[in-house]
Design a protein around this motif. Structure first.
Motif, short mmCIF file in Angstrom:
data_model
loop_
_atom_site.label_atom_id
_atom_site.label_comp_id
_atom_site.label_asym_id
_atom_site.label_seq_id
_atom_site.Cartn_x
_atom_site.Cartn_y
_atom_site.Cartn_z
N ILE A 32 0.75 -1.18 -0.06
CA ILE A 32 -0.01 -0.49 -0.01
C ILE A 32 0.79 0.95 0.01
O ILE A 32 1.64 1.08 0.47
N ILE A 33 0.16 2.00 -0.93
CA ILE A 33 1.73 3.10 -0.76
C ILE A 33 0.59 4.59 -1.22
O ILE A 33 -0.35 4.34 -1.28
N GLY A 34 0.74 4.80 -0.40
CA GLY A 34 -0.49 6.58 0.02
C GLY A 34 0.06 7.35 0.30
O GLY A 34 1.12 8.17 0.62
N THR A 35 -0.82 8.55 -0.29
CA THR A 35 -0.57 10.32 -0.06
C THR A 35 -1.82 10.68 -0.32
O THR A 35 -3.11 9.89 -0.23
N ALA A 36 -1.93 12.28 -0.72
CA ALA A 36 -3.14 12.85 -0.24
C ALA A 36 -3.18 13.21 -1.41
O ALA A 36 -2.63 13.61 -2.00
N GLU A 37 -4.28 13.91 -2.10
CA GLU A 37 -4.59 15.26 -2.76
C GLU A 37 -6.06 16.22 -1.92
O GLU A 37 -6.36 15.97 -1.49
N GLY A 38 -5.09 17.38 -2.52
CA GLY A 38 -5.59 18.60 -1.74
C GLY A 38 -5.44 19.50 -0.72
O GLY A 38 -4.17 19.04 -0.57
N GLY A 39 -5.92 20.23 0.09
CA GLY A 39 -5.26 20.16 0.92
C GLY A 39 -5.30 19.85 2.00
O GLY A 39 -4.62 20.59 3.48
N SER A 40 -5.22 18.62 2.49
CA SER A 40 -4.64 18.55 3.97
C SER A 40 -4.92 16.35 4.01
O SER A 40 -4.94 15.92 2.77
N MET A 41 -4.42 16.24 4.78
CA MET A 41 -3.93 14.85 5.50
C MET A 41 -5.16 13.84 5.47
O MET A 41 -6.37 14.47 6.25
N HIS A 42 -4.95 13.05 5.23
CA HIS A 42 -5.69 11.84 5.84
C HIS A 42 -5.80 10.13 6.48
O HIS A 42 -4.49 10.81 6.23
N GLY A 43 -6.17 10.03 7.06
CA GLY A 43 -5.42 8.35 7.60
C GLY A 43 -6.25 7.53 7.55
O GLY A 43 -7.23 7.14 7.25
N TRP A 44 -5.04 6.72 6.79
CA TRP A 44 -5.66 5.16 6.31
C TRP A 44 -5.66 4.07 7.44
O TRP A 44 -5.10 3.35 7.49
N THR A 45 -7.07 3.46 7.70
CA THR A 45 -6.45 2.88 8.59
C THR A 45 -7.91 2.03 8.71
O THR A 45 -9.01 1.88 8.37
N VAL A 46 -7.28 0.47 8.84
CA VAL A 46 -8.26 -0.74 9.07
C VAL A 46 -7.23 -1.35 9.42
O VAL A 46 -6.81 -1.91 10.61
N PRO A 47 -8.88 -1.07 11.42
CA PRO A 47 -7.76 -1.75 12.28
C PRO A 47 -7.65 -3.33 12.33
O PRO A 47 -6.74 -3.71 12.83
N GLY A 48 -8.35 -3.93 12.60
CA GLY A 48 -8.80 -5.46 11.55
C GLY A 48 -6.54 -5.77 11.01
O GLY A 48 -6.70 -6.91 11.14
N PHE A 49 -6.08 -5.00 10.02
CA PHE A 49 -5.66 -5.27 9.33
C PHE A 49 -4.17 -4.50 10.66
O PHE A 49 -2.73 -4.40 9.50
N GLY A 50 -4.52 -4.36 10.72
CA GLY A 50 -3.58 -3.30 11.68
C GLY A 50 -2.74 -2.24 10.57
O GLY A 50 -0.96 -2.27 11.13
N ILE A 51 -2.85 -1.76 10.38
CA ILE A 51 -2.82 -0.83 9.05
C ILE A 51 -3.21 0.76 9.65
O ILE A 51 -4.26 0.64 9.57
N LYS A 52 -2.45 1.52 9.45
CA LYS A 52 -2.82 3.48 9.35
C LYS A 52 -1.83 3.94 9.18
O LYS A 52 -1.32 4.27 10.04
N LYS A 53 -1.65 4.45 8.55
CA LYS A 53 -1.07 5.18 6.92
C LYS A 53 -1.77 6.19 6.97
O LYS A 53 -2.43 6.92 6.54
N THR A 54 -0.74 7.68 7.84
CA THR A 54 -1.52 8.71 7.52
C THR A 54 -0.82 9.20 5.88
O THR A 54 0.57 8.61 5.38
N VAL A 55 -1.67 9.46 4.95
CA VAL A 55 -1.62 9.79 3.38
C VAL A 55 -1.51 11.85 3.86
O VAL A 55 -2.50 12.47 4.17
N ILE A 56 -0.02 12.54 2.93
CA ILE A 56 -0.40 13.91 3.32
C ILE A 56 0.33 13.74 1.45
O ILE A 56 1.08 13.17 1.25
N PRO A 57 0.12 15.48 1.38
CA PRO A 57 0.14 16.03 -0.22
C PRO A 57 1.62 16.28 -0.16
O PRO A 57 2.05 16.52 0.41
N GLY A 58 1.95 15.61 -1.27
CA GLY A 58 3.55 15.40 -2.00
C GLY A 58 4.24 14.74 -0.77
O GLY A 58 5.43 14.60 -1.50
N ARG A 59 3.49 13.65 -0.47
CA ARG A 59 4.29 12.64 -0.32
C ARG A 59 3.94 11.03 -0.35
O ARG A 59 3.12 10.53 -0.49
#
Ligand SMILES: [Cu+2]
Length: 287
Positions: free
Chosen positions: A192-219
């Motif tokens: 999973i590679i994550g990024t964000a578009e627009g003005g804000s960060m988001h958090g792609w989180t599925v608790p049962g998968f143990g993944i919580k990726k903060t996605v950030i514009p430009g990264r």
């Protein structure tokens, strides 16, 4: 003050119960939705989450032992040095041996905790031998999933409209069901590679998968999942991102390899990536 606090706790309990109620009456294919009176983590569905839970279990033992030790000391001090038993207070202010002990022992405990903690952090950080890469993009306020090594098509995943939410199917938990789920094959390492578009960060989180990726514009941030059991799993944006933060749930549909290939072929056809007549023979492109 106390009344307000009690009201607050009651409100929280009602909210938790309501959330649990929304998760009942599911078809068996819906997995990883909170249920009534749930305590603790959801069951683990990926190798990362299995390790997260075992680290949590070890930490729980350590913090329980420390808390009990401090409580016993406290109660002993209250009893032993009560004015009736100890009328003349001691004037001792320093004890070198004790000070060294209460500095060194906590350091050792923290180092002991840091070793498995960092090991897990690095384990979850990079996918080794990923068979598939999905690029997750957080938008205001929905998710999109691109499949760059499957012909580079993209699906957009939005919460069901209010009209659709009024007549939910059994496998559509309220405020979590979406129009297009992320689809992955079972028993496959998915990067999973994550990024964000627009003005804000988001958090792609599925608790049962143990993944919580903060996605950030430009990264680009990386993580991985590998899910054994087929089904639909749910998560939520976990980074306050603005007005509709509440309304951008995450739904992941885990299917068999054959169903995944068929889904990919359909998506490629819809995106005009393969001639309509050639869909049956189309195979996913390898990297
Ligand atoms: Cu958000």
């Amino acid at each position: 003050m106390v009344g307000k606090r009690v009201l607050g706790i009651l409100g929280l309990l009602v909210a938790i119960a309501g959330f649990g109620f929304a998760g009942t009456a599911q078809a068996q294919k819906v997995i990883g939705v909170p249920h009534d009176w749930q305590l603790n983590f959801p069951p683990p569905y990926t190798p990362v989450m299995e390790r997260v839970e075992s680290l949590h279990d070890i930490l729980l033992v350590i913090i329980t032992l420390i808390s009990v030790f401090v409580l016993v000391l406290l109660v002993y001090a209250m009893w032993r040095f009560h004015a009736s038993r100890n009328p003349v207070a001691t004037t001792t202010t320093h004890h070198t041996g004790l000070e060294i002990a209460w500095t060194v022992i906590p350091i050792l405990i923290l180092v002991l905790i840091a070793v498995p903690s960092f090991r897990l952090l690095y384990y979850s950080d990079k996918a080794t031998d990923a068979a598939l890469t999905i690029k997750v993009t957080g938008h205001q306020w929905y998710w999109s999933y691109a499949y760059p090594d499957q012909g580079d098509f993209k699906v957009e995943s939005r919460i069901l409209s209010e009209a659709e939410r009024a007549k939910l199917k059994p496998n559509q938990p309220r405020l979590m069901a979406v129009d297009e789920e992320m689809v992955i094959p079972a028993n496959t390492v998915v990067r999973i590679i994550g990024t964000a578009e627009g003005g804000s960060m988001h958090g792609w989180t599925v608790p049962g998968f143990g993944i919580k990726k903060t996605v950030i514009p430009g990264r680009l941030n990386e993580g991985w999942i590998s899910v054994k059991e087929e089904g639909i799993y749910f998560g939520q944006c976990s980074q306050i991102c603005g007005m509709n933060h509440t309304y951008m749930p995450i739904a992941v549909r885990v299917v068999s390899k054959a169903d995944f290939d068929k889904w990919v072929a359909d998506k490629k056809k819809a995106a005009g990536l393969v001639p309509a007549t050639d869909v049956a023979s189309a195979t996913p492109a390898t990297r």
